[in-house]
Design a protein around this motif. Structure first.
Motif, PDB file in Angstrom:
ATOM      1  N   GLY A  17       0.774  -1.232   0.000  1.00  0.00           N
ATOM      2  CA  GLY A  17       0.000   0.000   0.000  1.00  0.00           C
ATOM      3  C   GLY A  17       0.806   1.283   0.000  1.00  0.00           C
ATOM      4  O   GLY A  17       0.241   2.371   0.071  1.00  0.00           O
ATOM      5  N   ARG A  18       2.147   1.186  -0.085  1.00  0.00           N
ATOM      6  CA  ARG A  18       2.975   2.394  -0.133  1.00  0.00           C
ATOM      7  C   ARG A  18       2.549   3.236  -1.335  1.00  0.00           C
ATOM      8  O   ARG A  18       2.398   2.744  -2.440  1.00  0.00           O
ATOM      9  N   GLY A  19       2.355   4.532  -1.115  1.00  0.00           N
ATOM     10  CA  GLY A  19       1.966   5.438  -2.182  1.00  0.00           C
ATOM     11  C   GLY A  19       3.058   6.454  -2.463  1.00  0.00           C
ATOM     12  O   GLY A  19       3.684   6.965  -1.536  1.00  0.00           O
ATOM     13  N   GLU A  20       3.319   6.717  -3.733  1.00  0.00           N
ATOM     14  CA  GLU A  20       4.319   7.702  -4.122  1.00  0.00           C
ATOM     15  C   GLU A  20       3.772   8.570  -5.249  1.00  0.00           C
ATOM     16  O   GLU A  20       2.938   8.134  -6.032  1.00  0.00           O
ATOM     17  N   GLN A  21       4.267   9.809  -5.290  1.00  0.00           N
ATOM     18  CA  GLN A  21       3.903  10.742  -6.353  1.00  0.00           C
ATOM     19  C   GLN A  21       5.181  11.306  -6.950  1.00  0.00           C
ATOM     20  O   GLN A  21       6.165  11.508  -6.238  1.00  0.00           O
ATOM     21  N   TRP A  22       5.167  11.561  -8.263  1.00  0.00           N
ATOM     22  CA  TRP A  22       6.324  12.121  -8.939  1.00  0.00           C
ATOM     23  C   TRP A  22       6.418  13.613  -8.646  1.00  0.00           C
ATOM     24  O   TRP A  22       5.446  14.350  -8.798  1.00  0.00           O
ATOM     25  N   ASP A  23       7.585  14.065  -8.202  1.00  0.00           N
ATOM     26  CA  ASP A  23       7.830  15.477  -7.926  1.00  0.00           C
ATOM     27  C   ASP A  23       8.637  16.056  -9.084  1.00  0.00           C
ATOM     28  O   ASP A  23       9.799  15.698  -9.272  1.00  0.00           O
ATOM     29  N   GLU A  24       8.003  16.946  -9.865  1.00  0.00           N
ATOM     30  CA  GLU A  24       8.652  17.551 -11.033  1.00  0.00           C
ATOM     31  C   GLU A  24       9.891  18.349 -10.635  1.00  0.00           C
ATOM     32  O   GLU A  24      10.898  18.332 -11.337  1.00  0.00           O
ATOM     33  N   THR A  25       9.831  19.056  -9.511  1.00  0.00           N
ATOM     34  CA  THR A  25      10.946  19.892  -9.076  1.00  0.00           C
ATOM     35  C   THR A  25      12.165  19.054  -8.715  1.00  0.00           C
ATOM     36  O   THR A  25      13.277  19.352  -9.138  1.00  0.00           O
ATOM     37  N   LEU A  26      11.954  17.997  -7.941  1.00  0.00           N
ATOM     38  CA  LEU A  26      13.056  17.138  -7.516  1.00  0.00           C
ATOM     39  C   LEU A  26      13.419  16.082  -8.551  1.00  0.00           C
ATOM     40  O   LEU A  26      14.467  15.459  -8.459  1.00  0.00           O
ATOM     41  N   GLU A  27      12.507  15.866  -9.515  1.00  0.00           N
ATOM     42  CA  GLU A  27      12.661  14.810 -10.517  1.00  0.00           C
ATOM     43  C   GLU A  27      12.891  13.458  -9.837  1.00  0.00           C
ATOM     44  O   GLU A  27      13.800  12.705 -10.158  1.00  0.00           O
TER      45      GLU A  27
END
Length: 61
Positions: A17-27
Motif C-alpha cells: 500500500g505504499r503510495g508515491e507521487q512524482w515530484d517535477e521539481t526534484l525529478e
C-alpha cells in the motif's frame, strides 16, 4: 500525426500500500500523503507497483 509521451505521476504498491507521487521539481518519486499521513507501507517490501502492461505511455492520433 502528433504523439505525446505520457509518464505516470502516481503509483501504489499492490503488496503493502505504499503510495508515491512524482515530484517535477526534484525529478524523483516522493511519499504520498493521505489525510496528513505519509503512505509509507512496509519499508522492507519489494514493491510491486500498480503500473503494468495496461499503462499506455503514448497518447495521440
Amino acid at each position: 500525426m502528433s504523439v505525446e509521451l505520457r509518464t505516470p505521476t502516481a503509483r501504489v504498491c499492490e503488496r503493502c500500500g505504499r503510495g508515491e507521487q512524482w515530484d517535477e521539481t526534484l525529478e524523483a518519486w516522493q511519499l504520498a500523503t493521505e489525510n496528513g499521513e505519509k503512505q509509507i507501507g512496509n519499508p522492507h517490501c519489494l514493491h510491486e507497483w500498480d503500473i503494468n502492461g495496461a499503462f499506455n505511455p503514448f497518447r495521440g492520433s
